[in-house]
Write a protein that holds these residues in place. Structure first.
Motif, PDB file in Angstrom:
ATOM      1  N   LYS A 259       0.970  -1.246   0.015  1.00  0.00           N
ATOM      2  CA  LYS A 259       0.042  -0.012  -0.033  1.00  0.00           C
ATOM      3  C   LYS A 259       0.718   1.162  -0.132  1.00  0.00           C
ATOM      4  N   ASP A 260       0.518   2.318  -0.771  1.00  0.00           N
ATOM      5  CA  ASP A 260       1.330   3.293  -1.096  1.00  0.00           C
ATOM      6  C   ASP A 260       2.791   3.262  -1.516  1.00  0.00           C
ATOM      7  N   GLY A 261       3.047   2.158  -1.934  1.00  0.00           N
ATOM      8  CA  GLY A 261       4.460   2.046  -2.467  1.00  0.00           C
ATOM      9  C   GLY A 261       5.218   1.730  -1.415  1.00  0.00           C
ATOM     10  N   LYS A 262       5.049   1.506  -0.242  1.00  0.00           N
ATOM     11  CA  LYS A 262       5.826   1.216   0.985  1.00  0.00           C
ATOM     12  C   LYS A 262       6.787   0.140   0.612  1.00  0.00           C
ATOM     13  N   GLN A 263       7.715   0.114   1.552  1.00  0.00           N
ATOM     14  CA  GLN A 263       8.515  -1.035   1.484  1.00  0.00           C
ATOM     15  C   GLN A 263       9.018  -1.395   2.974  1.00  0.00           C
ATOM     16  N   CYS A 264       8.958  -2.657   3.545  1.00  0.00           N
ATOM     17  CA  CYS A 264       9.388  -2.894   4.600  1.00  0.00           C
ATOM     18  C   CYS A 264      10.602  -3.364   4.584  1.00  0.00           C
ATOM     19  N   GLU A 265      11.366  -3.528   6.132  1.00  0.00           N
ATOM     20  CA  GLU A 265      12.804  -3.686   6.165  1.00  0.00           C
ATOM     21  C   GLU A 265      13.054  -5.222   6.416  1.00  0.00           C
ATOM     22  N   LEU A 266      13.329  -5.814   5.153  1.00  0.00           N
ATOM     23  CA  LEU A 266      13.367  -7.139   4.878  1.00  0.00           C
ATOM     24  C   LEU A 266      14.613  -8.108   4.830  1.00  0.00           C
ATOM     25  N   THR A 267      14.709  -9.050   5.591  1.00  0.00           N
ATOM     26  CA  THR A 267      15.914  -9.929   5.368  1.00  0.00           C
ATOM     27  C   THR A 267      15.425 -11.322   5.226  1.00  0.00           C
ATOM     28  N   VAL A 268      16.031 -11.925   4.344  1.00  0.00           N
ATOM     29  CA  VAL A 268      15.427 -13.340   3.684  1.00  0.00           C
ATOM     30  C   VAL A 268      16.626 -14.399   4.199  1.00  0.00           C
ATOM     31  N   ILE A 269      16.464 -15.366   5.013  1.00  0.00           N
ATOM     32  CA  ILE A 269      17.424 -16.354   5.426  1.00  0.00           C
ATOM     33  C   ILE A 269      17.228 -17.463   4.282  1.00  0.00           C
ATOM     34  N   PRO A 270      18.110 -17.537   3.325  1.00  0.00           N
ATOM     35  CA  PRO A 270      18.207 -18.490   2.346  1.00  0.00           C
ATOM     36  C   PRO A 270      18.230 -19.965   2.661  1.00  0.00           C
TER      37      PRO A 270
END
Length: 433
Positions: A259-270
């Motif tokens: 929504k509203d083009g927001k981005q979250c602080e994301l960490t992906v553990i592969p």
């Protein structure tokens, strides 16, 4: 005398070496209760099992987690060593004893693992089917408390698909660990979207524990059109997207679909040692009506029937491995749906259905339309064959129109080509494997 001493010494050393060798290969005694170390050069580890990469990120923090029975660890790499080429040489497996005292490998819930690792898990968030995974598809899930851990459970299905700010109070970080099956209408990726959106709006970092996609080598089907967005299709992607849930999270962020083009602080553990074209058998059913590898492989192709008057085997032991209805009487296979685990009120309950058994066919490597086309051609009731849900599943009105017009499978598949090529280019920057 000296020769006798020398021979005795040599004999003693030989016996000692043999004895030590035997100790190395000896099976654990009945009193053994610690994990066993096995050697392997390339065992697949999920993100949850890639513990060295994330436990330190959770230490000392108040943690929320969205998961269900698919959030399992079958091995932990807490004791792993790796070679320079990245190959794993030691993996600790979890074992327990059965009723006969034999050691059996077992799985451990991500919630239990985090608690045992002294991580301060505060709340569990439950997607469709609930935290324990026993609810029917579409069934309302209520908030509650987990009887095994005492942790509060907040439902993210029904009217509360997105956590409210007050439901996130006190959290320092959110963990996401669900097993996806690679289909657009499998709602765990929709729950992922809303979790990411809530985290972005409330400044809470999100940690996604990645898992293999059992249909990871397939990209196929019509691309969803924006006007047909729903909880079973939120983004402009094909039915089979060929991405892991971690890759998909990166695409949601990167394409600014929140929504509203927001981005979250994301960490992906592969995952470790994973390739998207490898065979991957899930250790547990990801939802009540996907009981085995065959159903997971056929799910995307047969799920279209959920938007018709044809049953996909809910209320039987062959869910998503058979199809049929009372209106396909010229087909030979017969079954009668009855209430069971995951299907309290299955379609055509108590009625004899006629159709086809696909439980023994070879694995499919694309989205198959032939069964849908065959059922439509043979139904005695074309007027009520489709319902409004079909367009949501297809993500477009075009597929229904093509089937009703009698278009060939080849012509229908040809109409997807441009959309699929554009999608493959869009997803490329987000791929991890």
């Amino acid at each position: 005398m000296r020769n006798w001493v020398l021979k005795s010494t040599v004999l003693f050393l030989v016996l000692l070496i043999v004895s030590c060798s035997g100790l190395q290969t000896k099976r654990p005694t009945q009193s053994t209760s610690v994990p066993i170390v096995k050697q392997s050069e390339a065992i697949l580890l999920t993100g949850a099992e890639n513990t060295k990469s994330y436990l330190h990120l959770l230490k000392g923090k108040n943690v929320g987690i969205i998961t269900n029975p698919s959030g399992l660890l079958t091995a932990s790499n807490a004791t792993n060593d790796t070679l320079p080429n990245g190959k794993i040489i030691a993996v600790r497996y979890f074992y327990k004893r059965d009723a006969q005292g034999n050691l059996q490998q077992y799985s451990q819930s991500i919630v239990d693992f985090l608690l045992e690792s002294h991580i301060a898990v505060q709340k569990i968030y439950a997607p469709e089917h609930g935290f324990r995974g026993t609810a029917d598809a579409g069934e309302l899930i209520k908030d509650g408390k987990d009887t095994q851990t005492g942790l509060p459970i907040i439902s993210l299905y029904g009217n509360n698909k997105k956590p409210k700010p007050e439901q996130l109070e006190g959290l320092d970080i959110m963990v996401f660990d669900l097993q996806d099956v690679g289909a657009r209408f499998y709602t765990y990726i929709s729950s992922l979207h809303y979790i990411m959106e809530a985290c972005a709006e409330n400044n809470i970092p999100l940690l996604v524990l990645d898992r293999p996609n059992p249909n990871g080598s397939i990209v196929d089907g019509p691309v969803l059109e924006k006007e047909h967005t729903s909880f079973v299709g939120m983004h402009p992607i094909p039915v089979l997207h060929g991405m892991t849930i971690g890759e998909y999270a990166q695409m949601i962020n990167g394409e600014k679909w929140l929504k509203d083009g927001k981005q979250c602080e994301l960490t992906v553990i592969p995952c470790l040692n994973y390739k998207r074209d490898m065979e991957y058998s899930l250790p547990v059913r990801p939802s009540p009506n996907l009981p085995n590898d065959q159903s997971i492989n056929l799910y995307a192709s047969l799920c279209f029937f959920e938007g018709t008057n044809v049953s996909v085997g809910r209320g039987t032991d062959l869910q998503f491995q058979i199809y049929g209805s009372p209106f396909l009487k010229n087909m030979r296979y017969e079954f009668t749906p009855e209430p069971n685990f995951g299907a309290k009120e299955p379609p055509h309950k108590g009625l004899k259905c006629f159709g086809e058994d696909l439980s023994k066919i070879e694995k499919v490597n694309r989205l198959e339309l032939k069964w849908l086309l065959k059922a439509y051609a043979n139904t005695e009731d074309k007027a009520t064959f489709f319902n409004d849900f079909f367009t949501k599943l297809a993500g477009t009105q075009t597929l229904r129109q093509q089937i009703e017009a009698g278009d060939s499978e080849e012509a229908i598949r040809d109409s997807w080509k441009n959309g699929l090529e554009a999608f493959k280019k869009m997803r490329q920057p987000y791929l991890l494997y």
